[in-house]
Structures are given as C-alpha cells and as structure tokens.
Design a protein around this motif. Structure first.
Motif, PDB file in Angstrom:
ATOM      1  N   ASP A  11       0.827  -1.181   0.003  1.00 35.52           N
ATOM      2  CA  ASP A  11      -0.081   0.065  -0.005  1.00 35.52           C
ATOM      3  C   ASP A  11       0.795   1.309  -0.020  1.00 35.52           C
ATOM      4  O   ASP A  11       1.894   1.202   0.631  1.00 35.52           O
ATOM      5  CB  ASP A  11      -0.797   0.003   1.165  1.00 35.52           C
ATOM      6  CG  ASP A  11      -2.009  -1.076   1.183  1.00 35.52           C
ATOM      7  OD1 ASP A  11      -2.121  -1.527   0.237  1.00 35.52           O
ATOM      8  OD2 ASP A  11      -2.245  -1.297   2.221  1.00 35.52           O
ATOM      9  N   ILE A  12       0.463   2.098  -0.812  1.00 32.42           N
ATOM     10  CA  ILE A  12       1.276   3.272  -1.015  1.00 32.42           C
ATOM     11  C   ILE A  12       0.614   4.619  -0.271  1.00 32.42           C
ATOM     12  O   ILE A  12      -0.590   5.036  -0.500  1.00 32.42           O
ATOM     13  CB  ILE A  12       1.761   3.788  -2.371  1.00 32.42           C
ATOM     14  CG1 ILE A  12       2.208   2.570  -3.076  1.00 32.42           C
ATOM     15  CG2 ILE A  12       2.604   5.069  -2.390  1.00 32.42           C
ATOM     16  CD1 ILE A  12       2.587   2.669  -4.464  1.00 32.42           C
ATOM     17  N   VAL A  13       1.609   5.300   0.766  1.00 33.66           N
ATOM     18  CA  VAL A  13       0.946   6.748   1.151  1.00 33.66           C
ATOM     19  C   VAL A  13       1.813   7.666   0.746  1.00 33.66           C
ATOM     20  O   VAL A  13       2.968   7.778   0.817  1.00 33.66           O
ATOM     21  CB  VAL A  13       0.935   6.608   2.746  1.00 33.66           C
ATOM     22  CG1 VAL A  13       0.408   7.942   3.245  1.00 33.66           C
ATOM     23  CG2 VAL A  13       0.062   5.569   3.013  1.00 33.66           C
ATOM     24  N   GLY A  14       1.259   8.697   0.007  1.00 36.59           N
ATOM     25  CA  GLY A  14       2.335   9.782  -0.598  1.00 36.59           C
ATOM     26  C   GLY A  14       1.635  11.045  -0.189  1.00 36.59           C
ATOM     27  O   GLY A  14       0.425  11.290  -0.341  1.00 36.59           O
ATOM     28  N   HIS A  15       2.866  12.022   0.059  1.00 37.21           N
ATOM     29  CA  HIS A  15       2.319  13.386   0.253  1.00 37.21           C
ATOM     30  C   HIS A  15       3.108  14.465  -0.679  1.00 37.21           C
ATOM     31  O   HIS A  15       4.089  14.223  -1.266  1.00 37.21           O
ATOM     32  CB  HIS A  15       2.976  13.955   1.647  1.00 37.21           C
ATOM     33  CG  HIS A  15       2.763  15.188   1.920  1.00 37.21           C
ATOM     34  ND1 HIS A  15       3.791  15.952   2.735  1.00 37.21           N
ATOM     35  CD2 HIS A  15       1.838  15.983   1.918  1.00 37.21           C
ATOM     36  CE1 HIS A  15       3.574  17.246   3.071  1.00 37.21           C
ATOM     37  NE2 HIS A  15       2.131  17.164   2.311  1.00 37.21           N
ATOM     38  N   SER A  16       2.163  15.203  -1.374  1.00 35.10           N
ATOM     39  CA  SER A  16       2.448  16.209  -2.253  1.00 35.10           C
ATOM     40  C   SER A  16       3.127  15.393  -3.424  1.00 35.10           C
ATOM     41  O   SER A  16       2.313  14.740  -4.048  1.00 35.10           O
ATOM     42  CB  SER A  16       3.650  16.917  -1.464  1.00 35.10           C
ATOM     43  OG  SER A  16       3.731  18.310  -2.511  1.00 35.10           O
ATOM     44  N   GLU A  17       4.264  15.791  -4.018  1.00 33.02           N
ATOM     45  CA  GLU A  17       4.814  15.168  -5.141  1.00 33.02           C
ATOM     46  C   GLU A  17       4.652  13.419  -4.931  1.00 33.02           C
ATOM     47  O   GLU A  17       4.439  12.842  -5.871  1.00 33.02           O
ATOM     48  CB  GLU A  17       6.269  15.441  -5.564  1.00 33.02           C
ATOM     49  CG  GLU A  17       6.763  14.829  -6.726  1.00 33.02           C
ATOM     50  CD  GLU A  17       7.995  15.075  -6.939  1.00 33.02           C
ATOM     51  OE1 GLU A  17       8.555  14.090  -7.659  1.00 33.02           O
ATOM     52  OE2 GLU A  17       8.797  15.790  -6.339  1.00 33.02           O
ATOM     53  N   GLY A  18       4.827  13.053  -3.565  1.00 35.91           N
ATOM     54  CA  GLY A  18       5.041  11.606  -3.537  1.00 35.91           C
ATOM     55  C   GLY A  18       3.512  11.181  -3.568  1.00 35.91           C
ATOM     56  O   GLY A  18       3.065   9.929  -4.081  1.00 35.91           O
ATOM     57  N   GLY A  19       2.517  11.965  -3.202  1.00 41.80           N
ATOM     58  CA  GLY A  19       0.896  11.667  -3.832  1.00 41.80           C
ATOM     59  C   GLY A  19       0.792  11.384  -5.224  1.00 41.80           C
ATOM     60  O   GLY A  19       0.004  10.447  -5.463  1.00 41.80           O
ATOM     61  N   PHE A  20       1.204  12.333  -5.949  1.00 39.42           N
ATOM     62  CA  PHE A  20       1.309  12.260  -7.248  1.00 39.42           C
ATOM     63  C   PHE A  20       1.917  10.954  -8.033  1.00 39.42           C
ATOM     64  O   PHE A  20       1.452  10.342  -8.968  1.00 39.42           O
ATOM     65  CB  PHE A  20       1.995  13.373  -7.953  1.00 39.42           C
ATOM     66  CG  PHE A  20       2.006  13.493  -9.507  1.00 39.42           C
ATOM     67  CD1 PHE A  20       1.020  14.483 -10.156  1.00 39.42           C
ATOM     68  CD2 PHE A  20       2.860  12.971 -10.332  1.00 39.42           C
ATOM     69  CE1 PHE A  20       0.942  14.334 -11.543  1.00 39.42           C
ATOM     70  CE2 PHE A  20       2.862  12.962 -11.670  1.00 39.42           C
ATOM     71  CZ  PHE A  20       1.785  13.708 -12.358  1.00 39.42           C
ATOM     72  N   GLN A  21       3.256  10.700  -7.182  1.00 39.57           N
ATOM     73  CA  GLN A  21       3.961   9.663  -7.641  1.00 39.57           C
ATOM     74  C   GLN A  21       3.102   8.216  -7.389  1.00 39.57           C
ATOM     75  O   GLN A  21       3.278   6.966  -8.013  1.00 39.57           O
ATOM     76  CB  GLN A  21       5.379   9.471  -6.858  1.00 39.57           C
ATOM     77  CG  GLN A  21       6.396  10.573  -7.362  1.00 39.57           C
ATOM     78  CD  GLN A  21       6.892  10.140  -8.775  1.00 39.57           C
ATOM     79  OE1 GLN A  21       6.610   9.084  -9.421  1.00 39.57           O
ATOM     80  NE2 GLN A  21       7.970  10.966  -9.211  1.00 39.57           N
TER      81      GLN A  21
END
Length: 291
Positions: free
Chosen positions: A126-136
C-alpha cells in the motif's frame, strides 16, 4: 518561464525549510523506537491483520525520514511494516529529494517497491504519498504498470491535474530565499517543478485517459487551506473507486496547510482509516500546522 520556475522553486524550498522546522520541534521530532516499532525496520514482517507493507513517499523538496517523522511511527504503531526512501536527489550531499524528473524518480520508487515486496515476502504494497509523493503514488502504478502490485493508494494533496503553486510563492519571497534558490537552480535545476504545473508533461501523462487503475483502492485527502497545491480540487480524481475528501469535511476547524498534512493527527487518523476501513475508528479532531 525561468522566472516562474525560480519562484516555484522558492516556494518548494520554503516548504522544505518549514518541514525541517516542524520535524525539529519537540512535538514531532521524537522518533525513538521508530525502527523497533516497524518504521524502516527491514526485519519487519507483515501481520495477518496488515499483510501489505507500506511505502511512504515524501514531497518535492523533502526527504523520507523528515517527511514521515510523525506519520511513519504512527502507522508502525498501528501494526504496519512501513518503509520510506528519499527519491529524486540531485546529489547525496544535500538531503533534498524529488527535484529530478518525474520519470527518474518514479523509476527509483518502482525499484523500491520491488525491494519492499522482495524483503517482506508480500504480494502487494500500500502506498501513502504526500504532495509530489502523492502524485508519484498515482503516477507509478498507471504509467509504469505495476498496479497489480498495489492494494491501496492514500494520496495527500497530490497535484494530480497540475498546480499553480498558489500563495506559497509569496512565502518564499517573504523568507528571502532568492539568492539561495538561484544557486540551487544553477547547480541542479528542478525538472519536476516544471512537470507538475498545470499543463506539465508528467501531468499530461497521468491524466491521459483514466487515472485510477483496476484493483487499486484510492483515497485522496486534501485541505481547503493548502497554499501550494492550488486550486484545491486539482488533487481529486473524479472516477469510480476513488474516495476524495477534504480534511475539513471531518474536522471543519482544522486549518492544516500543505506541509502540515504529514504532521496532523487528524490526517493520520484519516490515513489509518483509509488503509483499514474494517477497523476504522471515530476521528478525534486535532489541529495540524497551518503551513
């Protein structure tokens, strides 16, 4: 365009400096026992309750350990094996990631996903991303084609449809970062900055056709007080199988900003509930940093 890019980079560098200030504060800096709890502990084995390990992706201008100094241990304490990395570094000498092209960073992330799966023995992450990490977290499964290895995506304020970078540009100016930003741009540049604006090349790739991939459950969380990813609706994926929510839908008085999303107890509870809806608990409203 170059002037716009400089101002954009100033905004992003401001966000990084603000993140550093937050992570060094007493409220969030204590990560003692984080490894033992399952955060970045490569001996951690997923439990039956949480079979998918977590991959935590930081924002542009940040780094894994700093961006997730609060949320990483929080999720590990919930029983997850949680892992982070610093991707997209122009140079190892400076602990700032995400500035390389989206394609370069996404390739690093894809390799990291494989490492996590291989080490833990898990079929999916499962992936949790913030800002660019959310985009990625949204871009990689679609564009690089590893959606079958992902169970859930929780994206915090991703610039899904591109961002105008909003008011944080003026914050960068206010902090007097002009000369330092010029130096960073001269030495390393910031390809990702230009790719994430409205009409950027990575945004065009992501939004060509359906974004959500079959078999992946998506949750997008944004704040109405975000001054960086603007307009706020740009984060949302209006497609079947995607849950889109503002923090303020649950806690109207929480004025958390863009950087603060990764350090907000309210958001942490929303993330935990999205990762495990069968064990969802009532959210106790708190206040995140308004940055």
């Amino acid at each position: 365009m170059r002037h716009r890019l400089r101002r954009t980079a100033a905004a992003l560098l401001a966000a990084f400096l603000l993140t550093a200030a937050i992570t060094s504060s007493p409220a969030t800096a204590s990560t003692a026992g984080a490894t033992a709890s399952g955060f970045d502990d490569w001996t951690c084995k997923p439990s039956a309750a949480h079979p998918n390990p977590l991959v935590l992706l930081h924002g542009l201008g940040g780094n894994g350990p700093g961006n997730y100094s609060y949320l990483g241990p929080f999720l590990a304490a919930k029983g997850y094996c949680a892992f982070t990395l610093t991707y997209g570094q122009a140079t190892p000498a400076i602990p700032v990631g995400g500035t390389l092209s989206i394609a370069q960073s996404s390739a690093e992330i894809a390799s990291f996903v494989q490492r996590v799966r291989r080490t833990t023995g898990a079929a999916k992450v499962d992936i949790v991303g913030h800002s660019e990490g959310g985009f990625q977290s949204i871009y990689g499964p679609k564009v690089l084609g590893y959606a079958d290895q992902v169970g859930k995506v929780i994206a915090l304020a991703p610039p899904t449809h591109g961002t105008t970078f909003g008011g944080l540009v003026s914050v960068g100016d206010y902090l007097g970062l002009g000369p330092l930003v010029d130096q960073v741009l001269r030495q390393f540049g910031c390809p990702a900055c230009d790719e994430l604006i409205v009409g950027g090349s990575a945004v065009a790739q992501l939004t060509a056709g359906p974004i959500a991939q079959p078999g992946v459950k998506y949750t997008v969380i944004a704040s109405r007080f975000d001054a960086l990813v603007t307009p706020h609706e740009t984060s949302f994926i209006r497609e079947p199988g995607v849950t889109n929510e503002f923090v303020q839908d649950t806690c109207p008085l929480d004025t958390v900003g863009h950087v603060g999303l990764a350090f907000d107890p309210t958001v942490a509870q929303l993330v935990a509930n999205a990762l495990d809806p069968t064990r969802a608990t009532r959210v106790t409203c708190a206040f995140g940093p308004p940055l």
